[in-house]
Design an enzyme around this catalytic site. Structure first.
Site, mmCIF file in Angstrom:
data_model
loop_
_atom_site.group_PDB
_atom_site.id
_atom_site.type_symbol
_atom_site.label_atom_id
_atom_site.label_comp_id
_atom_site.label_asym_id
_atom_site.label_seq_id
_atom_site.Cartn_x
_atom_site.Cartn_y
_atom_site.Cartn_z
ATOM 1 N N SER A 90 9.007 -10.656 9.107
ATOM 2 C CA SER A 90 8.503 -10.910 7.749
ATOM 3 C C SER A 90 9.058 -9.951 6.706
ATOM 4 O O SER A 90 8.801 -10.136 5.514
ATOM 5 C CB SER A 90 6.970 -10.849 7.740
ATOM 6 O OG SER A 90 6.515 -9.570 8.130
ATOM 7 N N LYS A 114 -2.032 -9.011 3.982
ATOM 8 C CA LYS A 114 -0.922 -8.431 3.227
ATOM 9 C C LYS A 114 -1.211 -8.413 1.728
ATOM 10 O O LYS A 114 -0.948 -7.411 1.042
ATOM 11 C CB LYS A 114 0.354 -9.218 3.514
ATOM 12 C CG LYS A 114 0.854 -9.061 4.949
ATOM 13 C CD LYS A 114 2.094 -9.895 5.213
ATOM 14 C CE LYS A 114 2.596 -9.688 6.647
ATOM 15 N NZ LYS A 114 3.786 -10.510 6.950
#
Length: 795
Positions: free
Chosen positions: A679, A722
């Site tokens: 990611s 996140k």
């Protein structure tokens, strides 16, 4: 011994299943015409001798010449007695061995010419030693074998002739017909004595073993009789002392089984075991095993269901009162209750709560039991590696017991409890079996109606049980087991949720546990938020509760010291006095735009993290260096970003040979945990472009997404954690993959209002949004469709 020449003829009497030896008297009953004729002829002669030989097969009533053994005994007829039934009884005594030379007559009776074998004249020392040894051994044999009369021993000891001794000892020994015939045909007296000596030793060995067995059986029988007598005395004493009804344990057990509403097959099995127990000695080990088995049958619930009926409104009130948030799991439980009110019989749900430690998985299971008014039982599976822990041990083993599931049902006392299978991802397998494989049957609604524990060995219905499994990750759960679970992922709490949980649940509980009240301790919301950020680093609230407990204990000490009027208000200024120096630093945004520095986003065991990704471009030969405890997957993402950069060098205004004149060093500073995953691909690629072009990266922007060689941005996981980490660090813009837009609803509305979440689908869009002054792409307006490295297959 040598044979003599044929001398005369003798009538032959064939014998069935009988061998007559010399020097041995014997009574015979005869009735066949030829046999009667032979006896009559012999009785008329002087001396009255007849030849006795055994038939090869006793089933042949009319033997011919070939059906008779050639070796036999010449005997004298001592007495003849006619019986009323037409048969004749004769008394004969063997004289000497002989062998048939030829048959001289076989019409009315058999007449044979014989070759005789007289006894050996000379006896050597070896035979004399055998005589002495055989007599001594026979004496031991007589002492062990009561079937041999003592007079026989006197007779044998008086015999001095080896030939006569050998023939006499054949009778009391258990020789088969073939063995007796073989002994008769053995002319050597030494060989016969050796054979008899071996037979005596074998018989003595058998008799000794038989004696031991009889002694042991006798002792056991006496012990059992004594135990039975003592048990009867004990029952009589107990009856006199207070058992007025005089009911035995078996009667009480029978009444308990009759009182239970058992299924038909279970009832039959229990009655069978009870009948078996009634025939056993109650003090025997086997009786204890059967009794324990029946006790388990009585103790387990078979049809008893919970009586409480909870309305949906009451269940929702209980769940909301005990847990903050967790909307999805609460809705699932309320759906189950709604269906159960409409359906008479339904299977219990099988849920699996997956999430980091401290988010309330275990306490949520207890709340579900409270909301549904059912018993709650917890089974800890962490470290379990034996399949028998689930299925139990077979009753053939000493100390066998049922598995954990039946123990849980026994504690619940109902057939529809809530059973928590805690830490289901921490099980392991070894040579004793795989417990996760045993759970396949337990957690399968199609099979758990007939669950068989090895100890109980009866079908047990687990279909009404509500199973709730907990796990920190799905990696430790085998795929076949995952397929049987309804998996509900519990993500970490947001800071606002932690503040609300601390205010509503944790602080009141710690105040109660430490003996203080609201009048003694007050904590501002800003102080709670600072405790969460500076003194805890977790997805759940366990460490937060520990910090509140520390504060409560210090307040309790001051209350005791200064009196009940003491009041302490905790604010940001006095936190370090109460909790010590701040333990953790929260990742924060940069104060100004930086060249080659990008804020990346990651997920750790305690929630989202804001990471610094630095790239430095230095003169070199095109080497790409990746440091900072990076995982293999993350390093591959960095190399993919570098390849994308090379494919877009001309469009970005870079020299075509920059990869030959510059080295790039990608570093993750302060990466305490080994970071891995794809990611951070777009973040590393953005930092590389910034370092090579000299264009700063916006300080208010963070990003997450996987990059392909074509520059496409692929979806990632953990978006909620996140974005929360970015918000906590003061980030106001977050770039996320287009395909993650569907996950935005999981993010709290207040966070979405304060953070600008920008979906991106290609790296070119990322650069335009992330760089302080967007680059001017030369030569084309987008990503290349094919050609060069960018045409490679995507993962």
């Amino acid at each position: 011994m040598s044979a003599s020449a044929p001398s005369g003829t003798w009538p032959l009497l064939p014998l069935r299943e009988v061998v007559v030896f010399p020097h041995t008297p014997m009574s015979l009953i005869i009735g066949r015409p030829k046999s009667l004729a032979a006896v009559e002829v012999a009785n008329q002669r002087e001396p009255r001798e007849i030849f006795l030989a055994a038939q090869r097969s006793g089933e042949n009533a009319n033997p011919d010449e070939g059906d008779v053994f050639p070796f036999g005994t010449i005997a004298t007829i001592e007495q003849v007695l006619n019986l009323p039934d037409g048969n004749t009884k004769i008394l004969v005594e063997g004289l000497r061995r002989a062998r048939i030379v030829r048959f001289t007559r076989s019409d009315d009776w058999f007449e044979v010419e014989l070759e005789e074998f007289p006894p050996e004249a000379d006896v050597d020392v070896e035979v004399q030693a055998l005589v002495r040894t055989v007599k001594t051994t026979f004496e031991r044999y007589v002492k062990l074998n009561r079937a041999v009369p003592p007079e026989m021993l006197l007779t044998v000891n008086a015999l001095e002739d080896p030939d006569r001794l050998a023939d006499t000892l054949v009778a009391p020994l258990q020789f088969k017909l073939e063995e007796r015939q073989e002994l008769l045909e053995t002319v050597s007296v030494g060989a016969r004595l050796e054979r008899i000596y071996k037979a005596l030793l074998t018989e003595i060995e058998f008799l000794q073993v038989e004696k031991k067995l009889k002694s042991r059986v006798k002792r056991e029988r006496e012990t059992n009789q004594r135990e039975y007598w003592l048990n009867e005395q004990m029952k009589a004493i107990q009856k006199e002392l207070g058992d007025k009804e005089g009911r035995s344990d078996l009667e009480e057990l029978a009444q308990a089984l009759a009182a239970k509403n058992l299924p038909a097959d279970v009832q039959n099995r229990a009655e069978k075991e009870l009948r078996k127990l009634s025939q056993m000695n109650t003090m025997s080990a086997e009786a204890t095993v059967v009794r324990n088995y029946l006790d388990w049958v009585v103790a387990l619930p078979w049809t008893e269901e919970s009586e409480g009926e909870t309305s949906l409104a009451e269940a929702a009130r209980v769940l909301d009162a005990e847990h903050f948030g967790l909307r999805r799991i609460k809705e699932r439980i309320l759906e189950y209750l709604a269906v159960s009110t409409l359906v008479d019989k339904m299977r219990g749900p099988i849920l699996c709560l997956v999430g980091p430690p401290g988010v309330g998985k275990t306490s949520l299971a207890r709340s579900i039991a409270n909301a549904t008014q059912r018993p709650f039982v917890k089974i800890s599976l962490g470290g379990v590696r034996d399949e028998a822990e689930i299925r139990g041990h077979r009753r053939t083993y000493i100390g066998a017991m049922p598995g954990k599931l039946l123990h849980a049902m026994k504690r619940a006392e109902k057939v529809d409890p809530v059973i928590l299978l805690d830490e289901v991802d921490k099980m392991s397998a070894d040579f004793r079996g795989d417990p996760s494989a045993a759970l396949l049957e337990v957690l399968d609604p199609e099979q758990n109606t007939q669950f068989q524990d090895h100890y109980l060995d009866i079908d047990y219905d687990l279909s009404k049980v509500t199973f709730i499994c907990t796990a920190n990750t799905l990696q430790g759960i085998p795929l076949p087991l995952q397929d049987r679970l309804e998996i509900i992922e519990l993500s970490g709490y947001t800071e606002q949720e932690k503040v609300a949980i601390a205010r509503k649940y944790l602080l009141p509980r710690q105040q109660e546990l430490n003996g203080i009240g609201e009048q003694h301790l007050e904590i501002s919301n800003k102080a709670l938020l600072q405790i969460i950020r500076g003194w805890t680093k977790e997805s759940g609230v366990r460490d937060l509760e520990r910090q509140l407990a520390r504060i409560s204990r210090k307040v309790a000490r001051r209350v005791v010291k200064h009196g009940p009027e003491t009041h302490i208000k905790v604010v940001s200024a006095n936190l370090e006095k109460l909790l010590g120096a701040q333990r953790f630093l929260v990742g924060q945004r940069e104060k100004e735009d930086q060249i080659g520095l990008v804020k990346g986003l990651a997920v750790s065991p305690w929630g989202g993290e804001l990471l610094n990704i630095e790239v430095a471009a230095v003169p070199g030969k095109g080497k790409l260096e990746l440091t900072g405890r990076l995982g293999e997957w993350l390093q591959e993402s960095g190399r993919a970003g570098f390849t994308y950069l090379r494919s877009r060098a001309e469009a970005l205004g870079l020299e075509s040979d920059f990869h030959e004149t510059h080295d790039l060093h990608v570093h993750y500073p302060g990466n305490a945990l080994k970071t891995d995953g794809p990611s951070a691909g777009i973040a590393m690629a953005t930092a590389m472009v910034s370092a090579l072009t000299g264009i700063p990266v916006r300080a208010d922007t963070a990003m997450t997404g996987e990059i392909t060689l074509r520059g496409r941005v692929l979806p990632i996981g953990g978006l909620k954690e996140k974005v929360l980490a970015a918000h906590r660090g003061g980030i106001t813009r977050v770039l996320v993959p287009d395909e993650n837009v569907k996950d935005l609803e999981d993010i709290p509305a207040n966070i979405r209002a304060e953070v600008d979440i920008i979906p991106v689908g290609h790296m070119d869009r990322v650069l335009k949004e992330a760089l302080a002054s967007p680059p001017v792409f030369r030569g084309d307006s987008g990503a290349p469709e094919s050609g060069g490295v960018a045409s490679s297959a995507e993962p």
